[in-house]
Design an enzyme around this catalytic site. Structure first.
Site, PDB file in Angstrom:
ATOM      1  CE  LYS A   3      -6.394  28.796 -68.641  1.00 12.99           C
ATOM      2  NZ  LYS A   3      -5.524  28.317 -68.965  1.00 12.99           N
ATOM      3  CG  HIS A  58      -7.831  26.676 -64.944  1.00 10.27           C
ATOM      4  ND1 HIS A  58      -5.826  25.998 -64.135  1.00 10.27           N
ATOM      5  CD2 HIS A  58      -8.622  25.540 -63.966  1.00 10.27           C
ATOM      6  CE1 HIS A  58      -6.371  25.557 -62.882  1.00 10.27           C
ATOM      7  NE2 HIS A  58      -7.479  25.123 -62.894  1.00 10.27           N
ATOM      8  CE1 TYR A  60      -3.750  29.615 -64.449  1.00 14.10           C
ATOM      9  CE2 TYR A  60      -5.354  31.294 -64.668  1.00 14.10           C
ATOM     10  CZ  TYR A  60      -4.852  30.607 -64.350  1.00 14.10           C
ATOM     11  OH  TYR A  60      -5.378  29.474 -66.016  1.00 14.10           O
ATOM     12  CG  ASN A 105      -3.414  27.364 -72.260  1.00 20.05           C
ATOM     13  OD1 ASN A 105      -4.266  28.303 -71.779  1.00 20.05           O
ATOM     14  ND2 ASN A 105      -2.272  26.860 -71.611  1.00 20.05           N
ATOM     15  CD  GLU A 144      -7.121  25.393 -59.120  1.00 23.36           C
ATOM     16  OE1 GLU A 144      -8.067  23.814 -60.313  1.00 23.36           O
ATOM     17  OE2 GLU A 144      -6.231  25.162 -59.416  1.00 23.36           O
TER      18      GLU A 144
END
Ligand code: RTP
Ligand code: MG
Length: 148
Positions: free
Chosen positions: A9, A115, A49, A112, A126
């Protein structure tokens, strides 16, 4: 062989964690079959998302994932979807075990670091969202018998 979609990310890219994260999956024995540094568009973020559209944090999630470049990857290996999730650790880094990527490098749930697809269905969806078929490379590596 099973494939999964993983993405460093924007916080992970800014914090110079691409190399560390790639190294962990390489050392585990998984095989990199596609990778690129890219800027995620609003449209791609909202699509990626989509399952969280109704959640209160959706806007922040889209803003964050589009806030800087990400490093998108496809990895291949036996049980790679589930194992990569284990290596990533819990969604909230405060709950992620030391030794996991989020446990070692993350602090807050909003930033975080990584992904990873959570099921075979999301992996396929994805991978197709982020990569064209010709961007994935199928190749034989030496020494696979020492892994499997
Ligand atoms: P990811 O999709 O990014 O790999 O993360 P995940 O499966 O572990 O977690 P997921 O439930 O899919 O949530 C997607 C991302 O949304 C952010 N989040 N914020 N504020 C909150 O309560 C909250 N809950 C989730 C996290 O950044 C999470 O990675
Ligand atoms: Mg998720």
């Amino acid at each position: 062989m099973e494939k999964t979609f993983l993405m460093v990310k924007p916080d992970g890219v800014q914090r110079n964690l691409i190399g560390e994260i790639v190294a962990r999956f390489e050392q585990k024995g998984f095989q990199l079959v596609g990778a690129k540094l890219m800027q995620v568009s609003d449209e791609l973020a909202e699509n990626h998302y989509g399952e969280h559209k109704e959640r209160p944090f959706f806007g922040e999630l889209v803003d964050f994932i589009t806030s800087g470049p990400v490093f998108a990857m496809v990895w291949e290996g036996e049980d790679v979807i589930k194992t990569a999730r284990t290596m990533m650790g819990a969604t909230n880094p405060a709950e992620a075990q030391p030794g996991t990527i989020r446990g070692d490098f993350g602090v807050t749930i909003g930033k975080n670091v990584i992904h990873g697809s959570d099921s075979p269905e999301s992996a396929e969806r994805e991978i197709n969202l982020f990569f064209k078929e010709e961007e994935l490379v199928s190749y034989k590596k030496q020494d696979q018998t020492w892994i499997y």
